[in-house]
Write an enzyme that holds these catalytic residues in place. Structure first.
Site: not given
Ligand code: PEP
Ligand code: MG
Length: 842
Positions: A454, A692, A716, A763
């Site tokens: 975070h 991926e 990935d 992406c």
């Protein structure tokens, strides 16, 4: 002190005895934790096999250990991998420190629930203090709870305590613990086993607390964490040898791979010049060190009366909730707001509240009870071995501190920072980050945390450069030391010389100038010098990010990571909530642009509290993405139905993650068709898959006729092609999407797609790297979906490129040997292109 008379251990549950060797977990069958027995239970109350003190009871209630007055320690563990049930199915009947009689009930468990949700219900009873024993019954067949099963002999492991106290104590230097999750069960077992090889009495010290180094349970109860400063002491004949061996073992990670063995030695005396970490938020800055740490609070263990302590805790929770609501309402962006919302949810977590209430009932103060509840749960998260849960442990600690301060009447102070500060910390909490005056802070560097933490998200939201995973020596830097933080390179340079500063300043000024220029031209189309147009769209995970993307020149959304709707909550989002969210995003993208919504991509590494799953030893190779969704078709159907609700508002594209088999695509398409029919829709959204997994790239020719588009997830695709964990701190520099093997898979995919008239996007993070843009153009990619802040820069790079040149360089690099060579070739290409542009301008 030897056991005065033989000690009998009673069966902790009724059931059927099974040989320990047959337990399907090497930690138990290999007796790493200790020798003992296994019972397949038929009763559902775990009882004490001996009288003693509860020396450890796991917050999740699945394991408990009892230590008797002579130091015999027996661990009971209900089921295999039951820690993952996070307390569900277990009711603890005793507390740590409580004296119990032999046969007394310790834990009740819901055998049916545990059997259905965990790997196994097999229950272990292990003599972790190492005393030899003899069987009092045949080691197989039925036994009844309370029946004597084992008899312990006088213990060599115990007699040393008394015998070895003669002689001088030998101490090790201070050692910094390198294990990411502290000394949890496995490294603690390795350490205790090594300690048992010595006759000396050995202790492991952490601040004022100490543990018998030969006791697994005692080591675990020390609750060590990454970066803790530890010391060893030993008394006895082989004390020095024990200290030397065990200090080395600790430094090397006790059987776990640790970041940098050199970084764990005694506090460094050599001056530090360069520290390396992993980029959590890009950029660079020159500033001065400000060390940040949370103080330890003095807390009274016992409370006044239970009612008053309960009320104090309830009030503190309300105050903390109000403060978090304020942070949520004033957050700079959606990502930041979501973090504080998740913190508010932790304040209501029944598991935490029950633990705290149970401790208050036993006379503990509210502060003591709350701290114990949050710290125990955070420690459990860290021990699960998942980077993601370890990061959530940091959130829990943060919420824990916030409520503690309310209970102790300590105000949250704004950090008073000098201008040009670079914050250095073991771990920064979201609360600390939110209090930072961004006008004075230039960046962060932390020992803990990860690129998905975070704090990393907050750093990116504030546009501050940040690195994490830096060696602990960084914490020894004095306040005010000048440092050059280059997050792009993952470096912190200490006291850089004048030449390094000058170089950085020149580069920084140039970058700033270029950024301003790019922003001014962000609305222009992404069209190469020789007239080839491609789409530059955005990767987003919220409405706010979509709004930013559209305002910053994005040609739609190339990847909406729908996980944001599902993570950090304890129930699935309702149909209405999903429709409202997708519709708002679809309206923002509008009917002239693509909105590519990816179906839920969670799994073992990103578990959902409301989708219980068996723990997986290799979650990245487990039930992730489409695999999980096809196992839980209801989840996928509900999501498809909600997405279909916004069909009319935009050019809707639905994308499936982690597809490996053609059958997965067929099944998902069939479900989409059924849902669209049920809704009476006449139009269908486009359906595509992410490429991926190498299997999908290699079979792109078979997938292509069945899809409307492909989007290549290079993050990935790289980890699966190179067999390198994408979050591995030490492989980060090698797990590079520029590796020629990954590029060849991209080329294969594009060729297959174009042969069937389908478009291909990228992406993964690679698309956001300027260096990759000419390469991807040259490979024939039709769309680049990039992080929002990179839209303007990627579009500018497209406009500066010529497709014909890009095709030449793409062909060349496919034949190179390594990612490094590819990057070098692209750098030279870039420099030559800059020269061409200058010539054209003049
Ligand atoms: C990828 O794998 O490249 C991708 C875009 O998906 P994610 O990073 O969300 O796994
Ligand atoms: Mg992915």
């Amino acid at each position: 002190m030897a056991t005065p008379q033989p000690l009998q251990l009673l069966a902790p549950v009724s059931g059927v005895l099974m040989a320990l060797d047959r337990v399907p977990d090497p930690v138990f069958s290999g007796r790493v934790i200790g020798d003992g027995l296994c019972i397949d239970p038929t009763s559902s109350t775990l009882c004490a096999p001996l009288a003693g003190v509860v020396s450890n009871v796991q917050a999740s209630g699945h394991a408990v250990s009892i230590t008797d007055e002579h130091g015999v320690q027996v661990l009971m563990h209900i089921g295999l991998d039951t820690v993952n049930l996070a307390g569900h199915g277990f009711t603890r009947l005793v507390e740590e420190g409580q004296q119990v009689a032999a046969g007394q009930a310790l834990i009740e468990f819901d055998a049916d629930y545990v059997a259905r949700h965990a790997r196994s219900l097999l229950t272990l009873m292990l003599v972790v203090s190492g005393e030899p024993f003899v069987w009092l019954v045949a080691p197989s067949g039925r036994v009844e709870s309370g029946q004597p099963l084992l008899e312990l002999n006088a213990a060599p492991g115990l007699s040393e305590e008394a015998g070895a106290t003669q002689g001088q104590a030998v101490f090790s230097p201070s050692l910094t613990l390198p294990n990411r999750n502290g000394l949890h069960a496995r490294p603690a077992a390795v350490f205790a086993q090594a300690a048992k090889a010595f006759s000396a009495t050995i202790h492991l010290h952490k601040q004022q607390a100490q543990a018998n180094a030969k006791s697994l349970v005692a080591i675990m109860a020390l609750q060590t964490a990454f970066g803790d400063s530890l010391q060893l002491s030993a008394v006895g004949d082989d004390a020095q040898a024990a200290i030397d061996t065990l200090a080395r073992l600790l430094a090397e990670g006790c059987g776990e791979t640790v970041a940098a063995p050199a970084a764990v030695a005694v506090v460094a005396s050599e001056p530090l010049t360069l520290l390396r970490g992993v980029c959590a938020s890009p950029g660079s800055a020159l500033g001065n060190v400000v060390q940040i740490s949370e103080p330890d609070f003095d807390i009274n263990e016992f409370g006044a009366d239970a009612d008053r302590e309960r009320e104090a805790l309830a009030n503190a929770l309300i105050e903390a909730d109000l403060a978090l609501q304020h942070l949520h309402d004033t957050a700079a962006g959606e990502a930041e707001a979501q973090i504080f919302k998740a913190h508010q949810q932790l304040l209501e977590d029944p598991g935490l509240l029950d633990q705290a209430a149970a401790l208050i009932d036993t006379g503990k103060s509210a502060a003591f009870a709350w701290r114990a509840a949050t710290e125990n749960t955070a420690a459990m998260f860290r021990q699960l071995g998942s980077a993601l849960l370890a990061e959530r442990a940091a959130d829990l600690t943060d919420v824990g501190q916030r409520v503690l301060k309310r209970l102790l009447g300590i105000d949250e102070q704004t950090l008073d920072l000098p201008e040009g500060s670079i914050l250095i910390a073991d771990q920064l909490t979201p609360s600390q980050t939110a209090r930072i005056d961004t006008a004075r802070v230039l960046g962060f560097a932390t020992v803990g945390g990860g690129a998905t933490s975070h704090v990393a998200i907050l750093a990116r939201a504030c546009g501050l450069p940040s690195i994490c995973g830096v060696p602990v020596q960084m914490l020894a830097l004095s306040n005010g030391t000048q440092v050059l933080l280059d997050a792009d390179k993952g470096e912190l340079r200490v006291q850089p010389d004048a030449a390094a500063i000058q170089q950085w300043q020149a580069r920084h000024a140039q970058q700033r100038q270029r950024e301003v220029f790019e922003q001014e031209h962000a609305a222009l189309a992404a069209c190469t010098r020789d007239g080839h147009h491609i789409e530059v769209s955005a990767n987003v995970a919220s409405l706010a990010e979509t709004e930013q993307a559209m305002a910053m020149g994005g040609a739609g959304v190339g990847l909406l990571r729908s996980e944001f709707l599902y993570l950090g909550r304890n129930h699935a989002p309702s149909h209405d909530e999903q429709v409202a969210t997708y519709s708002a995003i679809a309206r923002c993208v509008g009917p002239a642009h693509n909105l590519v919504v990816r179906t839920l991509d969670v799994g073992g590494d990103k578990p959902l509290a409301y989708v219980p799953m068996e723990s997986e030893s290799n979650p990245f190779l487990g039930l992730r993405g489409i695999r999980l969704c096809l196992e839980r078709p209801q989840l996928l159907r509900e999501q498809l139905r909600a997405m279909l609700g916004c069909c009319a508002l935009t050019r809707l594209h639905i994308m499936l993650p982690m597809v490996t088999q053609v059958a997965e695509l067929r099944l998902a398409r069939q479900m989409l068709e059924e849902e669209a029919l049920a809704l009476g829709l006449s139009e269908r959204p486009k359906l595509g898959i992410m490429i991926e997994v190498p299997a999908a790239a290699l079979m792109a020719d078979l997938f292509a006729p069945l899809v409307d588009f492909f989007s290549i997830g290079t993050n990935d695709l790289t980890q699966y092609t190179l067999a390198m964990d994408r979050d591995h701190p030490r492989l980060a520099s090698q797990a590079d999407s520029f590796h020629p093997s990954v590029l060849r898979l991209i080329a294969t995919t594009v060729k297959a797609a174009h042969a069937h008239g389908k478009w291909v996007g990228v992406c993964g993070a690679m698309a956001s790297e300027r260096l990759a843009v000419p390469l991807l153009l040259g490979l024939g990619v039709d769309e680049l979906s990039v992080s929002v802040p990179m839209i303007a820069s990627v579009k500018a790079t497209v406009r500066e490129s010529a497709l014909a040149d890009c095709q030449v360089i793409a062909r060349q690099v496919l034949g190179l040997e390594s990612a490094g060579q590819v990057r070098e070739a692209l750098q030279l290409f870039h420099e030559a292109n800059v020269e061409t542009l200058q010539v054209m301008e003049n």
